[in-house]
Design an enzyme around this catalytic site. Structure first.
Site, PDB file in Angstrom:
ATOM      1  N   ASN A 120       0.806  -1.226   0.000  1.00 51.57           N
ATOM      2  CA  ASN A 120       0.000   0.000   0.000  1.00 51.57           C
ATOM      3  C   ASN A 120       0.835   1.271   0.000  1.00 51.57           C
ATOM      4  O   ASN A 120       0.360   2.316  -0.456  1.00 51.57           O
ATOM      5  CB  ASN A 120      -0.925  -0.027   1.232  1.00 51.57           C
ATOM      6  N   ASP A 139       3.929  15.384  -7.889  1.00 50.77           N
ATOM      7  CA  ASP A 139       3.281  15.805  -9.133  1.00 50.77           C
ATOM      8  C   ASP A 139       4.005  16.967  -9.818  1.00 50.77           C
ATOM      9  O   ASP A 139       4.475  17.903  -9.159  1.00 50.77           O
ATOM     10  CB  ASP A 139       1.840  16.241  -8.858  1.00 50.77           C
ATOM     11  N   TYR A 199       3.607   8.938 -11.550  1.00 48.81           N
ATOM     12  CA  TYR A 199       2.665   8.160 -10.727  1.00 48.81           C
ATOM     13  C   TYR A 199       1.814   7.237 -11.604  1.00 48.81           C
ATOM     14  O   TYR A 199       1.606   6.067 -11.272  1.00 48.81           O
ATOM     15  CB  TYR A 199       1.796   9.151  -9.957  1.00 48.81           C
ATOM     16  N   TYR A 224     -10.248   8.828  -5.994  1.00 46.93           N
ATOM     17  CA  TYR A 224      -9.811   9.851  -5.033  1.00 46.93           C
ATOM     18  C   TYR A 224     -10.407   9.576  -3.652  1.00 46.93           C
ATOM     19  O   TYR A 224     -11.616   9.470  -3.497  1.00 46.93           O
ATOM     20  CB  TYR A 224     -10.192  11.235  -5.534  1.00 46.93           C
TER      21      TYR A 224
END
Ligand code: NDP
Length: 241
Positions: A82, A88, A147, A179
């Site tokens: 996880n 970003d 990502y 999200y």
């Protein structure tokens, strides 16, 4: 004796919800984290779940960490990969460091961790591996070439390993959350959240970490042995894979 489940990044956010859901389902749970001792200690104090600190990008640290966990509580029969990060940037501004940090954590971390438990699972003829990918690995996302690439890689890894594990009763599955309300989303500017992200989600809200955790509980069960190589989307209807 109940099975041991190890959750990487299991002290915060989605991972913490997974740790608690598996503990509540009767497993012996171990949660790892990278460096936020304060949050890990608080998690341990509230839940009683054992926490271990090491970096999933470091193969040797994973080897030593898993060996310590297995000496302390027994063989890891359930692994939930996880741990994840975002760095970003639009691709024309993305630095090599941003690229490598994200790929090392979100993709190479799966190799580093799964490699430590795979032989034992094969020898015991049982195992459950769940990889937490992302909707953005399915769709691609502007500003997240790193990502998206890593998370798409997680799905390929899942499908290949599922084929290798099948004859040994080891299942390998991926979950693609949409999200979800965690610290990771705090990095998203409010304007982007209200004007860009929420309007794309048919249920009209972010997911709760517990809604991802329930998928994990389903996949790791002893009677889920016929489900392998699959990708479960939990995204409020945002994308149908
Ligand atoms: P958080 O940022 O809330 O928590 C991340 C956890 O991972 C922390 O426990 C952190 O440890 C740990 N971690 C990060 N890097 C490492 C590392 N190198 N080694 C070991 N542990 C590490 O993340 P979320 O709960 O939001 O995300 C969990 C997973 O779900 C990630 O893989 C993410 O990509 C994925 N996901 C999240 C979505 C979302 O909207 N939140 C959507 C889709 C997928 P520490 O506390 O020490 O920093």
């Amino acid at each position: 004796m109940s099975r041991v489940a190890l959750i990487t990044g299991g002290t915060r956010g989605i991972g913490a919800a997974i740790s608690m859901a598996l503990r509540n389902a009767g497993y012996r749970v171990v949660a790892t984290y990278a460096g936020n001792d304060e949050r890990a200690d608080a998690f341990h104090t509230v839940t009683g779940i054992s926490v271990y600190r090491w970096d999933v990008t470091d193969y040797e640290a994973c080897r030593e960490g898993v060996a310590k966990v297995e000496a302390d509580v027994g063989p890891v029969e359930i692994l939930v990969n996880n741990a994840g990060i975002t760095r970003d940037a639009m691709f024309h501004k993305m630095t090599p460091q941003q690229w490598h940090e994200v790929v090392n954590t979100n993709l190479n971390g799966l190799f580093n961790m799964t490699h430590q438990v795979w032989e034992g699972m094969r020898a015991r003829n049982f195992g459950r591996v769940v990889n937490i990918s992302s909707i953005n690995g399915q769709t691609g996302q502007m500003g997240q070439a790193n990502y998206s690439a890593a998370k798409a890689g997680d799905i390929g890894f899942t499908k290949a390993l599922a084929q290798e594990g099948a004859s040994k009763n080891i299942t390998v599955n991926a979950i693609c959350p949409g999200y979800t309300a965690t610290d990771m989303m705090l990095t998203v500017p409010e304007k982007v959240m209200t004007e860009k992200i929420l309007p794309q989600i048919p249920v009209g809200r972010l997911g709760d970490p517990e809604e991802i955790a329930r998928c994990v509980v389903f996949l790791v069960a002893d009677d889920a042995g016929f489900i392998t190589g699959s990708t479960i989307s939990a995204n409020g209807g945002q994308y149908f894979a």
